[in-house]
Design an enzyme around this catalytic site. Sequence first.
Site, mmCIF file in Angstrom:
data_model
loop_
_atom_site.group_PDB
_atom_site.id
_atom_site.type_symbol
_atom_site.label_atom_id
_atom_site.label_comp_id
_atom_site.label_asym_id
_atom_site.label_seq_id
_atom_site.Cartn_x
_atom_site.Cartn_y
_atom_site.Cartn_z
ATOM 1 N N ALA A 81 0.869 -1.164 0.000
ATOM 2 C CA ALA A 81 0.000 0.000 0.000
ATOM 3 C C ALA A 81 0.915 1.225 0.000
ATOM 4 O O ALA A 81 2.094 1.123 0.343
ATOM 5 C CB ALA A 81 -0.882 -0.013 1.234
ATOM 6 N N GLY A 99 0.744 -4.949 1.069
ATOM 7 C CA GLY A 99 -0.435 -5.005 0.200
ATOM 8 C C GLY A 99 -0.154 -5.674 -1.135
ATOM 9 O O GLY A 99 -1.064 -6.220 -1.761
ATOM 10 N N GLU A 143 4.386 -5.103 7.510
ATOM 11 C CA GLU A 143 3.635 -4.019 8.172
ATOM 12 C C GLU A 143 4.070 -3.809 9.617
ATOM 13 O O GLU A 143 4.052 -2.698 10.123
ATOM 14 C CB GLU A 143 2.129 -4.314 8.128
HETATM 15 N N1 CAA Z 1 4.634 3.236 -0.612
HETATM 16 C C1 CAA Z 1 5.033 4.402 -1.158
HETATM 17 N N2 CAA Z 1 6.189 4.540 -1.835
HETATM 18 C C2 CAA Z 1 6.965 3.453 -1.969
HETATM 19 C C3 CAA Z 1 6.608 2.197 -1.435
HETATM 20 C C4 CAA Z 1 5.375 2.121 -0.726
HETATM 21 N N3 CAA Z 1 4.931 0.962 -0.214
HETATM 22 N N4 CAA Z 1 7.582 1.302 -1.720
HETATM 23 C C5 CAA Z 1 8.511 1.978 -2.419
HETATM 24 N N5 CAA Z 1 8.147 3.275 -2.584
HETATM 25 C C6 CAA Z 1 8.876 4.333 -3.272
HETATM 26 C C7 CAA Z 1 10.057 4.811 -2.461
HETATM 27 O O1 CAA Z 1 9.628 5.737 -1.476
HETATM 28 C C8 CAA Z 1 10.932 5.446 -3.516
HETATM 29 O O2 CAA Z 1 10.397 6.696 -3.840
HETATM 30 P P1 CAA Z 1 11.380 7.999 -3.949
HETATM 31 O O3 CAA Z 1 12.288 7.663 -5.114
HETATM 32 O O4 CAA Z 1 10.435 9.111 -4.206
HETATM 33 O O5 CAA Z 1 12.117 8.061 -2.652
HETATM 34 C C9 CAA Z 1 10.699 4.535 -4.726
HETATM 35 O O6 CAA Z 1 9.480 3.819 -4.450
HETATM 36 C C10 CAA Z 1 11.789 3.510 -4.917
HETATM 37 O O7 CAA Z 1 11.963 2.803 -3.692
HETATM 38 P P2 CAA Z 1 13.387 2.638 -2.953
HETATM 39 O O8 CAA Z 1 14.272 3.797 -3.269
HETATM 40 O O9 CAA Z 1 13.108 2.364 -1.507
HETATM 41 O O10 CAA Z 1 13.926 1.336 -3.689
HETATM 42 P P3 CAA Z 1 14.905 0.205 -3.095
HETATM 43 O O11 CAA Z 1 15.211 -0.689 -4.246
HETATM 44 O O12 CAA Z 1 16.003 0.822 -2.333
HETATM 45 O O13 CAA Z 1 13.979 -0.597 -2.025
HETATM 46 C C11 CAA Z 1 12.013 -1.744 -1.244
HETATM 47 C C12 CAA Z 1 12.898 -1.327 -2.450
HETATM 48 C C13 CAA Z 1 12.759 -2.731 -0.355
HETATM 49 C C14 CAA Z 1 10.764 -2.389 -1.817
HETATM 50 C C15 CAA Z 1 11.643 -0.492 -0.406
HETATM 51 O O14 CAA Z 1 11.118 0.494 -1.287
HETATM 52 C C16 CAA Z 1 10.596 -0.755 0.640
HETATM 53 O O15 CAA Z 1 10.915 -1.284 1.700
HETATM 54 N N6 CAA Z 1 9.323 -0.355 0.403
HETATM 55 C C17 CAA Z 1 8.244 -0.465 1.356
HETATM 56 C C18 CAA Z 1 7.755 -1.891 1.506
HETATM 57 C C19 CAA Z 1 6.686 -1.989 2.553
HETATM 58 O O16 CAA Z 1 6.902 -1.782 3.727
HETATM 59 N N7 CAA Z 1 5.457 -2.322 2.130
HETATM 60 C C20 CAA Z 1 4.343 -2.497 3.011
HETATM 61 C C21 CAA Z 1 3.487 -1.291 2.995
HETATM 62 S S1 CAA Z 1 2.241 -1.323 4.271
HETATM 63 C C22 CAA Z 1 0.918 -2.120 3.582
HETATM 64 O O17 CAA Z 1 0.988 -2.621 2.492
HETATM 65 C C23 CAA Z 1 -0.352 -2.143 4.404
HETATM 66 C C24 CAA Z 1 -1.343 -3.156 4.005
HETATM 67 O O18 CAA Z 1 -1.364 -4.253 4.518
HETATM 68 C C25 CAA Z 1 -2.368 -2.877 2.997
#
Ligand code: CAA
Length: 263
Positions: A69, A113, A136
């Site tokens: 998400a 998500g 999460e």
């Molecule tokens: N939401 C919003 N933006 C996100 C995102 C997310 N879930 N995942 C990645 N992005 C964005 C980053 O913020 C970044 O944007 P900017 O360039 O503007 O900074 C861009 O995507 C590229 O990401 P990274 O620079 O972080 O790329 P990376 O290769 O270094 O890392 C990753 C990749 C490990 C996937 C890392 O992006 C990450 O940990 N993302 C979040 C994963 C996460 O925690 N997801 C769970 C969300 S909570 C949820 O989903 C609730 C639910 O149950 C419904």
Amino acid sequence: PAENKYEFIQVSEPRQAVGLVTINRPKALNALSTQVINELNAALLSLQQAPEIRSIVLTGSERAFAAGADIKEMAPLTFSKAYLDFFIESWSNLTFTIKKPIIAAVSGHALGGGCELALMADIIYCTKKANFAQPEITLGTIPGAGGSQRLTRAVGKSKAMELILTGNNFSGEEAERWGVAAKAFDSYDELMEGALKTAEKIAKHSKVAVQAAKEVVNKSQELGLRDGVDYERRVFHALFGSQDQKIGMKAFADKKSPEWVHE
Ligand code: CAA
């Protein structure tokens, strides 16, 4: 379905009767904002309503199926806003509104998500290197799109609890071994070919029987065994009212391929 009227979703028909839905928000690794989900729901509904489409493949990019998400959208959310807006409830349309089979083709990140979205599909195919997790807990919250329920049904309580309480990642190889994914492929190209091939095979069967098969398997996730078996038998009996049952069984006796009328 060839027209593309969405910002973050692409829809095409790469094989006959197979709809391909691609999440395309590369700058945010396909993070599932409300707009992405609204477009995804609209795209899937259009395929549900397109009579020529008989199965669907849902995918992201090689790098990310979906990284969850949208954390930036969720960060300022309040309880009352989330509650009053039914936040995330419409994600379930994928499971409860779309009656055609959906194969999730997962490469790269399927986190939070994104993992939950894959779990809502009927079949998961992935690459061996795909990166799944329910992280999460590391954000101070819990899965909100069915992860605690669907992952638990897929892998059992102990492993689901471990994954959800630690936020640990698991690979596509593990997903296949644990039965989360039906198949894990060596490369992205093989994954897409495999998903489209299976979708094509499904699309060649009777539309009526395919919809019924999906319906009864999904019931197994909700009903106890006796009620589930009763439900299956009812639907099985109902199919004696379809033309395709007559066509399929006559073709077997005649040693011919069936020519479905999808009725
Ligand atoms: N939401 C919003 N933006 C996100 C995102 C997310 N879930 N995942 C990645 N992005 C964005 C980053 O913020 C970044 O944007 P900017 O360039 O503007 O900074 C861009 O995507 C590229 O990401 P990274 O620079 O972080 O790329 P990376 O290769 O270094 O890392 C990753 C990749 C490990 C996937 C890392 O992006 C990450 O940990 N993302 C979040 C994963 C996460 O925690 N997801 C769970 C969300 S909570 C949820 O989903 C609730 C639910 O149950 C419904």
